[in-house]
Write a protein that holds these residues in place. Structure first.
Motif, mmCIF file in Angstrom:
data_model
loop_
_atom_site.group_PDB
_atom_site.id
_atom_site.type_symbol
_atom_site.label_atom_id
_atom_site.label_comp_id
_atom_site.label_asym_id
_atom_site.label_seq_id
_atom_site.Cartn_x
_atom_site.Cartn_y
_atom_site.Cartn_z
ATOM 1 N N PRO A 1 28.245 -23.953 -19.245
ATOM 2 C CA PRO A 1 29.013 -24.980 -18.541
ATOM 3 C C PRO A 1 30.162 -25.511 -19.387
ATOM 4 N N SER A 2 31.131 -26.129 -18.717
ATOM 5 C CA SER A 2 32.221 -26.822 -19.411
ATOM 6 C C SER A 2 31.669 -28.052 -20.122
ATOM 7 N N GLN A 3 32.525 -28.693 -20.923
ATOM 8 C CA GLN A 3 32.106 -29.922 -21.584
ATOM 9 C C GLN A 3 31.771 -31.002 -20.545
ATOM 10 N N GLN A 4 32.534 -31.052 -19.460
ATOM 11 C CA GLN A 4 32.212 -32.003 -18.405
ATOM 12 C C GLN A 4 30.882 -31.654 -17.748
ATOM 13 N N GLY A 5 30.620 -30.354 -17.618
ATOM 14 C CA GLY A 5 29.335 -29.927 -17.074
ATOM 15 C C GLY A 5 28.181 -30.350 -17.970
ATOM 16 N N LEU A 6 28.397 -30.290 -19.291
ATOM 17 C CA LEU A 6 27.371 -30.738 -20.227
ATOM 18 C C LEU A 6 27.126 -32.238 -20.083
ATOM 19 N N LEU A 7 28.214 -32.993 -19.934
ATOM 20 C CA LEU A 7 28.063 -34.439 -19.737
ATOM 21 C C LEU A 7 27.270 -34.726 -18.467
ATOM 22 N N THR B 1 32.186 -34.789 -26.835
ATOM 23 C CA THR B 1 31.137 -34.729 -25.810
ATOM 24 C C THR B 1 29.874 -35.420 -26.309
ATOM 25 N N ILE B 2 29.491 -35.111 -27.543
ATOM 26 C CA ILE B 2 28.288 -35.730 -28.105
ATOM 27 C C ILE B 2 28.495 -37.232 -28.253
ATOM 28 N N ARG B 3 29.690 -37.636 -28.647
ATOM 29 C CA ARG B 3 29.967 -39.075 -28.788
ATOM 30 C C ARG B 3 29.851 -39.791 -27.440
ATOM 31 N N GLN B 4 30.307 -39.147 -26.389
ATOM 32 C CA GLN B 4 30.155 -39.775 -25.076
ATOM 33 C C GLN B 4 28.686 -39.875 -24.685
ATOM 34 N N LEU B 5 27.924 -38.826 -24.966
ATOM 35 C CA LEU B 5 26.499 -38.860 -24.640
ATOM 36 C C LEU B 5 25.775 -39.939 -25.440
ATOM 37 N N ALA B 6 26.213 -40.168 -26.666
ATOM 38 C CA ALA B 6 25.562 -41.160 -27.525
ATOM 39 C C ALA B 6 25.673 -42.575 -26.974
ATOM 40 N N ARG B 7 26.586 -42.799 -26.031
ATOM 41 C CA ARG B 7 26.712 -44.130 -25.426
ATOM 42 C C ARG B 7 25.584 -44.421 -24.442
ATOM 43 N N HIS B 8 24.882 -43.367 -24.017
ATOM 44 C CA HIS B 8 23.786 -43.577 -23.067
ATOM 45 C C HIS B 8 22.604 -44.183 -23.802
#
Length: 284
Positions: A110-116, A147-154
């Motif tokens: 998947p794309s990075q957006q798909g991973l998110l 991508t990982i930094r965005q996920l870390a906000r969850h």
């Protein structure tokens, strides 16, 4: 919310005559925790989860939970069918585990957006802490730093098992401090700890578990020299454990110690006679 540090062992799944060997699993889990492991990760790569059906995976999990506190157990949750992964999550999370370990969906890239979207959906549905598993050589997709930094906000995503092979990304994630950074590359345990990482999810730590734990203890006390010397002593064993596909060498090492039968599920095969002899010499 759980925090993850120290040496977590990526637990193998013992087999005997083609079936999961639950008594051996029970005794192996207790042995590893008794040797000082911070916890166990079941049904991950080293656990041959891809060769287990769902009922077998749940049986493995529940057998480990008979002897190990749930707060020290992480369950692997992988797949490329998002709906099926979410359904399996619901069946897992009625147990109060330390967390779930989730890799990027394999094969579909998947794309990075798909991973998110994928990790976000799992984290939204999860009542358990989530460890993101970045392992591009198995999933065929690399998770970018942003991508990982965005996920870390969850709020549910609390840690990463780092097999990304990018030292700069590792250092930036440690510097950010938003996630517990656990290396999944056993040769990088010492370096990751020295950089400020939290620890490791390790397959090689099935063997000489107490020494792996002691490396962490030395560094936590600031005794770099002792930690370095002990880790250098472990390196030949670590390297032999990955000469052939994981977990075949580790299973052979455990069999040499009488802890399990040396058996895998095809197409995984036992390691070669030559490697077994090299490992036997290293254990002496």
């Amino acid at each position: 919310m759980s925090t993850f540090s120290g040496i977590w062992v990526a637990l193998v799944t013992p087999f005997r005559d083609g079936q999961v060997d639950l008594p051996a699993l029970r005794s192996l889990a207790a042995h590893l925790l008794g040797a000082g492991a911070a916890g166990l990760v079941v049904c991950g790569t080293s656990g041959e989860a891809a060769a287990l059906d769902e009922q077998e995976q749940l049986a493995v999990l529940d057998t480990v939970l008979e002897v190990i506190p749930a707060s020290r157990v992480v369950m692997g949750l992988s797949g490329n069918n998002q709906a099926a992964v979410l359904a399996r999550l619901q069946r897992i999370q009625n147990r109060s585990l330390a967390g779930i370990l989730v890799p990027a969906p394999y094969y579909i890239r998947p794309s990075q957006q798909g991973l998110l979207t994928f990790f976000g959906a799992i984290a939204d549905a999860s009542q358990l802490p989530v460890i993101v598993y970045d392992i591009p050589y198995r999933s065929a997709v690399s998770m970018e730093l942003e991508t990982i930094r965005q996920l870390a906000r969850h709020p549910r995503i609390v840690a990463i098992k780092d097999c990304g092979g990018d030292s700069r990304k590792t250092q930036m994630l440690i510097q950010d401090g938003a996630l517990d950074v656990l290396t999944g590359e056993d040769e990088q345990i010492f370096a990751t700890l020295c950089l400020g990482g939290s620890g490791a999810i390790s397959a090689a730590a099935h063997i000489r578990t107490a020494d792996f734990v002691q490396v962490v203890a030395h560094l936590q006390r600031g005794d770099l020299q002792a930690g370095r010397a002990l880790f250098r002593d472990l390196l030949p064993l670590i390297r032999l454990a990955f000469v052939e596909p994981n977990p075949a060498p580790v299973k052979s090492l455990l069999a040499m110690q009488g802890l399990i039968v040396d058996e895998l599920r095809e197409p995984m095969l036992r390691c070669s006679d030559e490697l077994r002899e090299r490992m036997r010499v290293e254990l002496l």
